[in-house]
Design an enzyme around this catalytic site. Structure first.
Site, PDB file in Angstrom:
ATOM      1  N   THR A 230       1.070  -1.233   0.053  1.00  0.00           N
ATOM      2  CA  THR A 230       0.052   0.021  -0.237  1.00  0.00           C
ATOM      3  C   THR A 230       0.755   1.381   0.114  1.00  0.00           C
ATOM      4  O   THR A 230       1.721   1.354   0.742  1.00  0.00           O
ATOM      5  CB  THR A 230      -0.917   0.023   1.172  1.00  0.00           C
ATOM      6  N   ASP A 231       0.528   2.442  -0.734  1.00  0.00           N
ATOM      7  CA  ASP A 231       0.840   3.460  -0.405  1.00  0.00           C
ATOM      8  C   ASP A 231       1.247   4.521   0.951  1.00  0.00           C
ATOM      9  O   ASP A 231       1.232   5.084   1.553  1.00  0.00           O
ATOM     10  CB  ASP A 231       0.088   4.839  -1.521  1.00  0.00           C
ATOM     11  N   GLU A 232       0.527   3.878   1.866  1.00  0.00           N
ATOM     12  CA  GLU A 232       0.297   4.812   3.238  1.00  0.00           C
ATOM     13  C   GLU A 232       1.967   4.579   3.809  1.00  0.00           C
ATOM     14  O   GLU A 232       1.935   4.314   4.482  1.00  0.00           O
ATOM     15  CB  GLU A 232      -0.784   3.536   4.466  1.00  0.00           C
TER      16      GLU A 232
ATOM     17  N   TYR B 269      -1.928  -0.809  10.954  1.00  0.00           N
ATOM     18  CA  TYR B 269      -1.400  -0.468   9.972  1.00  0.00           C
ATOM     19  C   TYR B 269      -0.957  -0.783   8.797  1.00  0.00           C
ATOM     20  O   TYR B 269       0.043  -1.905   8.608  1.00  0.00           O
ATOM     21  CB  TYR B 269      -3.376  -0.782   9.036  1.00  0.00           C
TER      22      TYR B 269
ATOM     23  N   LYS C  47       1.898  -3.347   7.707  1.00  0.00           N
ATOM     24  CA  LYS C  47       2.886  -4.003   5.892  1.00  0.00           C
ATOM     25  C   LYS C  47       3.717  -2.947   5.725  1.00  0.00           C
ATOM     26  O   LYS C  47       4.601  -3.691   4.508  1.00  0.00           O
ATOM     27  CB  LYS C  47       1.838  -2.875   5.192  1.00  0.00           C
TER      28      LYS C  47
ATOM     29  N   ASN D 265     -12.014  13.570   0.497  1.00  0.00           N
ATOM     30  CA  ASN D 265     -13.245  12.339   0.669  1.00  0.00           C
ATOM     31  C   ASN D 265     -14.388  13.544   1.100  1.00  0.00           C
ATOM     32  O   ASN D 265     -15.018  12.736   0.684  1.00  0.00           O
ATOM     33  CB  ASN D 265     -12.794  12.642   2.234  1.00  0.00           C
TER      34      ASN D 265
HETATM   35  P1  NAD Z   1     -10.020  -7.624   2.128  1.00  0.00           P
HETATM   36  O1  NAD Z   1      -9.582  -6.702   4.259  1.00  0.00           O
HETATM   37  O2  NAD Z   1     -10.927  -7.170   1.338  1.00  0.00           O
HETATM   38  O3  NAD Z   1      -9.454  -9.097   1.844  1.00  0.00           O
HETATM   39  C1  NAD Z   1      -8.278  -9.608   3.345  1.00  0.00           C
HETATM   40  C2  NAD Z   1      -8.386 -11.436   2.531  1.00  0.00           C
HETATM   41  O4  NAD Z   1      -7.457 -11.525   3.560  1.00  0.00           O
HETATM   42  C3  NAD Z   1      -9.973 -11.762   3.159  1.00  0.00           C
HETATM   43  O5  NAD Z   1     -10.725 -12.385   2.550  1.00  0.00           O
HETATM   44  C4  NAD Z   1      -9.167 -12.347   4.238  1.00  0.00           C
HETATM   45  O6  NAD Z   1     -10.026 -13.880   5.044  1.00  0.00           O
HETATM   46  C5  NAD Z   1      -8.324 -12.671   4.003  1.00  0.00           C
HETATM   47  N1  NAD Z   1      -7.246 -13.274   5.296  1.00  0.00           N
HETATM   48  C6  NAD Z   1      -7.305 -12.288   6.304  1.00  0.00           C
HETATM   49  N2  NAD Z   1      -6.280 -12.659   7.056  1.00  0.00           N
HETATM   50  C7  NAD Z   1      -5.996 -13.753   6.678  1.00  0.00           C
HETATM   51  C8  NAD Z   1      -5.183 -15.281   7.609  1.00  0.00           C
HETATM   52  N3  NAD Z   1      -4.545 -15.004   8.560  1.00  0.00           N
HETATM   53  N4  NAD Z   1      -4.735 -15.698   6.431  1.00  0.00           N
HETATM   54  C9  NAD Z   1      -5.302 -16.362   5.440  1.00  0.00           C
HETATM   55  N5  NAD Z   1      -6.315 -15.224   4.517  1.00  0.00           N
HETATM   56  C10 NAD Z   1      -6.654 -13.510   5.706  1.00  0.00           C
HETATM   57  O7  NAD Z   1      -8.952  -6.574   1.768  1.00  0.00           O
HETATM   58  P2  NAD Z   1      -7.883  -5.532  -0.455  1.00  0.00           P
HETATM   59  O8  NAD Z   1      -8.386  -4.548   0.501  1.00  0.00           O
HETATM   60  O9  NAD Z   1      -8.536  -6.926  -0.873  1.00  0.00           O
HETATM   61  O10 NAD Z   1      -6.661  -5.785   0.494  1.00  0.00           O
HETATM   62  C11 NAD Z   1      -6.048  -7.125  -0.092  1.00  0.00           C
HETATM   63  C12 NAD Z   1      -4.421  -6.428  -0.563  1.00  0.00           C
HETATM   64  O11 NAD Z   1      -3.995  -5.081  -0.887  1.00  0.00           O
HETATM   65  C13 NAD Z   1      -4.085  -6.429   1.087  1.00  0.00           C
HETATM   66  O12 NAD Z   1      -2.553  -6.544   1.783  1.00  0.00           O
HETATM   67  C14 NAD Z   1      -3.814  -4.489   1.494  1.00  0.00           C
HETATM   68  O13 NAD Z   1      -2.985  -4.716   1.630  1.00  0.00           O
HETATM   69  C15 NAD Z   1      -3.166  -4.311   0.415  1.00  0.00           C
HETATM   70  N6  NAD Z   1      -4.142  -3.058  -0.707  1.00  0.00           N
HETATM   71  C16 NAD Z   1      -5.334  -2.169  -0.270  1.00  0.00           C
HETATM   72  C17 NAD Z   1      -5.943  -1.223  -0.682  1.00  0.00           C
HETATM   73  C18 NAD Z   1      -7.052  -0.724  -0.489  1.00  0.00           C
HETATM   74  O14 NAD Z   1      -7.677  -0.030  -1.004  1.00  0.00           O
HETATM   75  N7  NAD Z   1      -7.962  -1.410  -0.728  1.00  0.00           N
HETATM   76  C19 NAD Z   1      -4.783  -0.742  -1.892  1.00  0.00           C
HETATM   77  C20 NAD Z   1      -3.348  -0.956  -1.406  1.00  0.00           C
HETATM   78  C21 NAD Z   1      -3.162  -2.024  -0.729  1.00  0.00           C
HETATM   79  O1  DAU Z   2      -4.395   3.694   0.621  1.00  0.00           O
HETATM   80  C1  DAU Z   2      -4.463   2.554   0.196  1.00  0.00           C
HETATM   81  C2  DAU Z   2      -4.832   2.084   1.830  1.00  0.00           C
HETATM   82  O2  DAU Z   2      -5.987   2.749   1.182  1.00  0.00           O
HETATM   83  C3  DAU Z   2      -5.487   0.669   1.755  1.00  0.00           C
HETATM   84  O3  DAU Z   2      -4.210   0.315   2.426  1.00  0.00           O
HETATM   85  C4  DAU Z   2      -6.192   0.175   3.229  1.00  0.00           C
HETATM   86  O4  DAU Z   2      -6.186  -1.375   2.728  1.00  0.00           O
HETATM   87  C5  DAU Z   2      -7.325   0.349   2.121  1.00  0.00           C
HETATM   88  O5  DAU Z   2      -8.490  -0.241   3.851  1.00  0.00           O
HETATM   89  C6  DAU Z   2      -7.478   2.319   1.839  1.00  0.00           C
HETATM   90  O6  DAU Z   2      -6.919   2.865   3.747  1.00  0.00           O
HETATM   91  P1  DAU Z   2      -8.096   3.633   4.151  1.00  0.00           P
HETATM   92  O7  DAU Z   2      -7.542   4.730   5.086  1.00  0.00           O
HETATM   93  O8  DAU Z   2      -7.111   5.762   3.262  1.00  0.00           O
HETATM   94  O9  DAU Z   2      -9.624   3.795   2.941  1.00  0.00           O
HETATM   95  P2  DAU Z   2     -10.539   3.865   3.760  1.00  0.00           P
HETATM   96  O10 DAU Z   2     -11.879   3.925   2.886  1.00  0.00           O
HETATM   97  O11 DAU Z   2     -11.060   3.711   5.577  1.00  0.00           O
HETATM   98  O12 DAU Z   2     -10.984   5.695   4.121  1.00  0.00           O
HETATM   99  C7  DAU Z   2     -10.888   6.318   3.273  1.00  0.00           C
HETATM  100  C8  DAU Z   2     -10.855   8.488   3.605  1.00  0.00           C
HETATM  101  O13 DAU Z   2     -11.984   8.797   4.038  1.00  0.00           O
HETATM  102  C9  DAU Z   2     -10.305   8.436   5.090  1.00  0.00           C
HETATM  103  O14 DAU Z   2      -9.305   9.445   4.307  1.00  0.00           O
HETATM  104  C10 DAU Z   2     -11.027   8.044   5.797  1.00  0.00           C
HETATM  105  C11 DAU Z   2     -12.002   8.730   5.655  1.00  0.00           C
HETATM  106  N1  DAU Z   2     -13.326   7.913   5.528  1.00  0.00           N
HETATM  107  C12 DAU Z   2     -13.421   6.587   6.022  1.00  0.00           C
HETATM  108  C13 DAU Z   2     -14.436   5.895   6.710  1.00  0.00           C
HETATM  109  C14 DAU Z   2     -14.783   4.413   6.438  1.00  0.00           C
HETATM  110  C15 DAU Z   2     -14.477   8.783   6.755  1.00  0.00           C
HETATM  111  O15 DAU Z   2     -14.330   9.632   5.856  1.00  0.00           O
HETATM  112  N2  DAU Z   2     -15.337   8.446   6.360  1.00  0.00           N
HETATM  113  C16 DAU Z   2     -15.196   6.865   7.366  1.00  0.00           C
HETATM  114  O16 DAU Z   2     -17.168   6.290   7.738  1.00  0.00           O
END
Ligand code: NAD
Ligand code: DAU
Length: 360
Positions: A141-143, A166, A170, A265
């Site tokens: 992730t970019d985080e 988190y 990562k 947001n």
């Molecule tokens: P998600 O939470 O939707 O899915 C995570 C999956 O991993 C789930 O199916 C869960 O059951 C499985 N899991 C969790 N712990 C586990 C374990 N111990 N063993 C086996 N399986 C397990 O997450 P996502 O949003 O699909 O993110 C997937 C990947 O992408 C993550 O590594 C996250 O850090 C990365 N990522 C997410 C975003 C985003 O915006 N969602 C952006 C950049 C990177």
């Molecule tokens: O940047 C990549 C990341 O993006 C991934 O690594 C994470 O797995 C993914 O969850 C996401 O993280 P964020 O914290 O940016 O996503 P989230 O959807 O939780 O929130 C997006 C933005 O919106 C953040 O600035 C927080 C804000 N927010 C979020 C929620 C859930 C609100 O204002 N209200 C809300 O209810």
């Protein structure tokens, strides 16, 4: 640069039942140049749902798609899967992924995101023993780069500066993946992506949460002043980037993937209100009245923005989904898939949300 000779025939996808992983598996089975099989190892935590891939299981189950419910921190299980399927590629999505949850309970994040990554890397090192036609692709992730001021973008050489449990977990996983390349010469690539959106995202994340709350006439909780910036990318564009790295990325190299689409947001929420209102034929101001500014997330990163020059130049990646059309499709998808929403929203999840939103 000549393309690496990777087998890409027996692919272990971890976390394949979550949001991005399930979209990746479906996207890959639709690609004519993919001829291999996929083994999905997923613990099915609250965020993982086998119904995300019911169609894939029906078409390819037991021929090219194999699902194992299990935890990536279980060393023996992971080793068995490597041997049983002679895994030649790992695409490691599995993680605890929600920042707010990591603030309330960091332990699981360290266990899965750091220990789980380490156990997978060890299994790969043991099973592959110096092979060069294999690859461990680590999804990140970019985080991990921290928070930006008003200007600038994260590049692959930006220093790591994680701020939440988190992102710290990562970052730990990323460092182990990189260390295994340098120390053991394990073929590893890493991609760091910005915020994804699209179908099958668990409704704790901003976009699906807002769509479902507006549909239920519930408050739309915006953290702080709503001026934090995220760089949104459609999940299919992210997955296209991941596949390009897997096919052509250089071992030991990191690739940033971003939306080129910075949004405050509050603007994302207002756009969602407008799209929802238009689809329902109502006045968007009625929906906007639901916006409620709530207490900020502790340590809330102010701005993320990704410089994707490297993956564009080296691997020819570009976006194919505009934010306007992707968001519209996403709103439609959530409104048309209420059964899915009901399945994933457990009573436990609802209680957790109610407890954690305090009015500002
Ligand atoms: P998600 O939470 O939707 O899915 C995570 C999956 O991993 C789930 O199916 C869960 O059951 C499985 N899991 C969790 N712990 C586990 C374990 N111990 N063993 C086996 N399986 C397990 O997450 P996502 O949003 O699909 O993110 C997937 C990947 O992408 C993550 O590594 C996250 O850090 C990365 N990522 C997410 C975003 C985003 O915006 N969602 C952006 C950049 C990177
Ligand atoms: O940047 C990549 C990341 O993006 C991934 O690594 C994470 O797995 C993914 O969850 C996401 O993280 P964020 O914290 O940016 O996503 P989230 O959807 O939780 O929130 C997006 C933005 O919106 C953040 O600035 C927080 C804000 N927010 C979020 C929620 C859930 C609100 O204002 N209200 C809300 O209810």
């Amino acid at each position: 640069m000549t393309a690496p000779k990777r087998k890409l025939q027996s692919i272990l996808v971890t976390g394949g039942s979550g949001f991005i992983g399930s979209n990746f598996i479906r996207w890959l089975f639709n690609k004519p140049d993919f001829t291999g099989r996929i083994i999905n190892l997923d613990a099915l935590t609250y965020a993982g749902n086998p119904c995300n891939l019911a169609d894939i299981d029906e078409t390819w189950g037991q021929s090219r798609y194999f699902f194992h419910q299990g935890d990536i921190t279980e060393t023996e299980l992971v080793r068995d899967i490597f041997s049983q399927y002679d895994i030649d590629t790992v695409v490691h999505f599995a993680a605890e992924s929600h920042v707010d949850r990591s603030i309330h309970g960091p332990a699981e994040f360290i266990q899965t995101n750091v220990m789980g990554t380490f156990i997978l890397l060890e299994a790969a090192r043991e099973h592959w023993r110096g092979r060069d036609d294999v690859l461990f692709h680590h999804i990140s992730t970019d985080e991990v780069y921290g928070s930006l001021g008003k200007t600038g973008k994260f590049t692959e050489t930006s220093p790591y500066d994680p701020r939440s449990p988190y992102s710290a977990s990562k970052a730990g996983g990323d460092h182990f993946a990189s260390a295994y390349f340098h120390t053991y010469n394990l073929p590893v690539t890493i991609s760091n992506c910005s915020n994804n959106y699209g179908p099958y995202q668990f409704p704790e994340k901003l976009i699906p949460l807002m769509i479902l709350n507006m549909d239920a006439g519930k408050p739309l909780p915006v953290y702080g002043d709503g001026m934090n910036v995220r760089d949104w990318v459609h999940v299919d564009d992210h997955n296209d980037g991941v596949w390009r790295v897997i096919k052509g990325g250089r071992n030991g190299r990191t690739y940033n993937i971003g939306g080129g689409n910075e949004q405050h947001n509050i603007d994302v929420v207002k756009t969602l209100c407008a799209v929802y209102a238009e689809l329902k034929g109502i006045d968007h101001r009625e929906i906007e009245k639901l916006i409620s500014f709530v207490k900020d997330r502790p340590g809330h990163d102010r701005r993320y923005a990704i410089d994707s020059t490297r993956i564009r130049r080296e691997l020819g990646w570009k976006h194919s989904v505009s934010f306007a059309s992707g968001l519209r499709r996403t709103v439609r998808w959530y409104l048309e898939n209420k059964d899915w929403v009901e399945t994933v929203r457990t009573g436990e999840y609802r209680r957790w949300l109610e407890k954690n939103y305090e009015k500002r």
